[in-house]
Design an enzyme around this catalytic site. Sequence first.
Site, PDB file in Angstrom:
ATOM      1  N   PRO A   1       0.806  -1.217   0.000  1.00 24.36           N
ATOM      2  CA  PRO A   1       0.000   0.000   0.000  1.00 24.36           C
ATOM      3  C   PRO A   1       0.842   1.272   0.000  1.00 24.36           C
ATOM      4  O   PRO A   1       1.729   1.441   0.834  1.00 24.36           O
ATOM      5  CB  PRO A   1      -0.813  -0.107   1.295  1.00 24.36           C
ATOM      6  CG  PRO A   1      -0.771  -1.537   1.664  1.00 24.36           C
ATOM      7  CD  PRO A   1       0.535  -2.047   1.172  1.00 24.36           C
ATOM      8  N   GLU A   2       0.567   2.140  -0.960  1.00 24.86           N
ATOM      9  CA  GLU A   2       1.132   3.486  -0.982  1.00 24.86           C
ATOM     10  C   GLU A   2      -0.030   4.450  -0.784  1.00 24.86           C
ATOM     11  O   GLU A   2      -1.128   4.015  -0.438  1.00 24.86           O
ATOM     12  CB  GLU A   2       1.859   3.746  -2.314  1.00 24.86           C
ATOM     13  CG  GLU A   2       2.939   2.714  -2.596  1.00 24.86           C
ATOM     14  CD  GLU A   2       3.705   2.983  -3.900  1.00 24.86           C
ATOM     15  OE1 GLU A   2       3.832   4.149  -4.292  1.00 24.86           O
ATOM     16  OE2 GLU A   2       4.154   2.009  -4.520  1.00 24.86           O
TER      17      GLU A   2
ATOM     18  N   ARG B   1       3.136 -10.455   6.351  1.00 26.00           N
ATOM     19  CA  ARG B   1       4.579 -10.360   6.582  1.00 26.00           C
ATOM     20  C   ARG B   1       4.984  -9.698   7.890  1.00 26.00           C
ATOM     21  O   ARG B   1       6.176  -9.500   8.140  1.00 26.00           O
ATOM     22  CB  ARG B   1       5.215  -9.636   5.401  1.00 26.00           C
ATOM     23  CG  ARG B   1       5.153 -10.506   4.160  1.00 26.00           C
ATOM     24  CD  ARG B   1       5.828  -9.893   2.963  1.00 26.00           C
ATOM     25  NE  ARG B   1       5.714 -10.814   1.842  1.00 26.00           N
ATOM     26  CZ  ARG B   1       5.985 -10.502   0.587  1.00 26.00           C
ATOM     27  NH1 ARG B   1       6.399  -9.292   0.275  1.00 26.00           N
ATOM     28  NH2 ARG B   1       5.858 -11.385  -0.352  1.00 26.00           N
TER      29      ARG B   1
ATOM     30  N   ARG C   1      18.754  19.672  -1.244  1.00 27.48           N
ATOM     31  CA  ARG C   1      19.395  18.382  -1.014  1.00 27.48           C
ATOM     32  C   ARG C   1      20.249  18.036  -2.214  1.00 27.48           C
ATOM     33  O   ARG C   1      20.095  18.586  -3.302  1.00 27.48           O
ATOM     34  CB  ARG C   1      18.342  17.278  -0.797  1.00 27.48           C
ATOM     35  CG  ARG C   1      17.253  17.648   0.180  1.00 27.48           C
ATOM     36  CD  ARG C   1      17.765  17.765   1.588  1.00 27.48           C
ATOM     37  NE  ARG C   1      18.199  16.477   2.110  1.00 27.48           N
ATOM     38  CZ  ARG C   1      17.384  15.624   2.713  1.00 27.48           C
ATOM     39  NH1 ARG C   1      16.109  15.918   2.881  1.00 27.48           N
ATOM     40  NH2 ARG C   1      17.837  14.475   3.172  1.00 27.48           N
TER      41      ARG C   1
END
Length: 281
Positions: A2-3, A123, A162
Amino acid sequence: MPELPEVETIARSLREGAQGGVSLLGCHFTSVQVSWERSLATPSIGELEHRIIGRCIVDIGRRGKFIVFSLDRDWLVFHLRMSGDLRVEPLIGDDHLIKPLGPYDRASFTFSEGVRLVFEDTRKFGRIWLVDSVDRMMSNLGPEPLDPVLTPEIFHQRLKSRHRQIKPLLMDQSFLAGLGNIYTDEALYLARVHPLRRSDSLEFPEAELLLSAIRQVLRQGIKSNGTSIDWVYKGGSFQNTLQVYQRTGESCRRCGTLIERIVVGQRGTHFCPVCQVLDPQ
DNA sequence: CATCAACCCTGAGAGC
DNA sequence: TGCTCTCAGGGTTGAT
């Protein structure tokens, strides 16, 4: 896996009772059962029980990839990680007995309304928290990609501040909240940005295009109810729209070149070597 | 600060 | 057929 779109879809169905489901809004907790202790990040099982029984669900939402239940006191938070899912079902089965939990059900919350919320997670990577301040818990999370307060100018500035490979940076939840491996690959492809590009090498128009590509794939993902990949997440249809993810060796739908797979930041990464050029590095 | 590796887990798929 | 091996994947942690 799931995102953001999958998490949004799940949160929405828990809140609105979509597709025949039941809304949990207004439900009161009557009991808690945790069958895999490590699924509970905080507090202890005893304290969770003590603090949650009798509480009422006031709202259900999403922040990044977290599902957030706002209770009348405290917040109950889930992260599904790789294989987690939440489902609502009647507590009593057709045989008039309390339904036994399945082998992958790690926790269960029952409600006075006769239903229960089950956290299943094959999991065992997923986590549950009960916290008294969701803001403190989420303080390290980056901005929501779909929130209009994140302007292209701010996004470009954040990229400039960054010096990292763009793909791992986009997946860094403190930089941007909600992208995972699938939607990152898709967004980079759509924006024609090579996954190894340095974040501070993107000029403003590229950053603007990338942000709009991110929003486009996320919106499309939400509209498709997420992506069903492997056996992990079911119900979505965004997998039919994938351009590069898990298409290694297949033709780019724009130029016909074969999609390549490399490893970036320990993640399988799919891209078109012609559409996504690396030149400015 | 950036990068990398290990870790947490299991089912699936490959190789034998 | 059935065993063993390898791998994916999000996020955290610790080393370089």
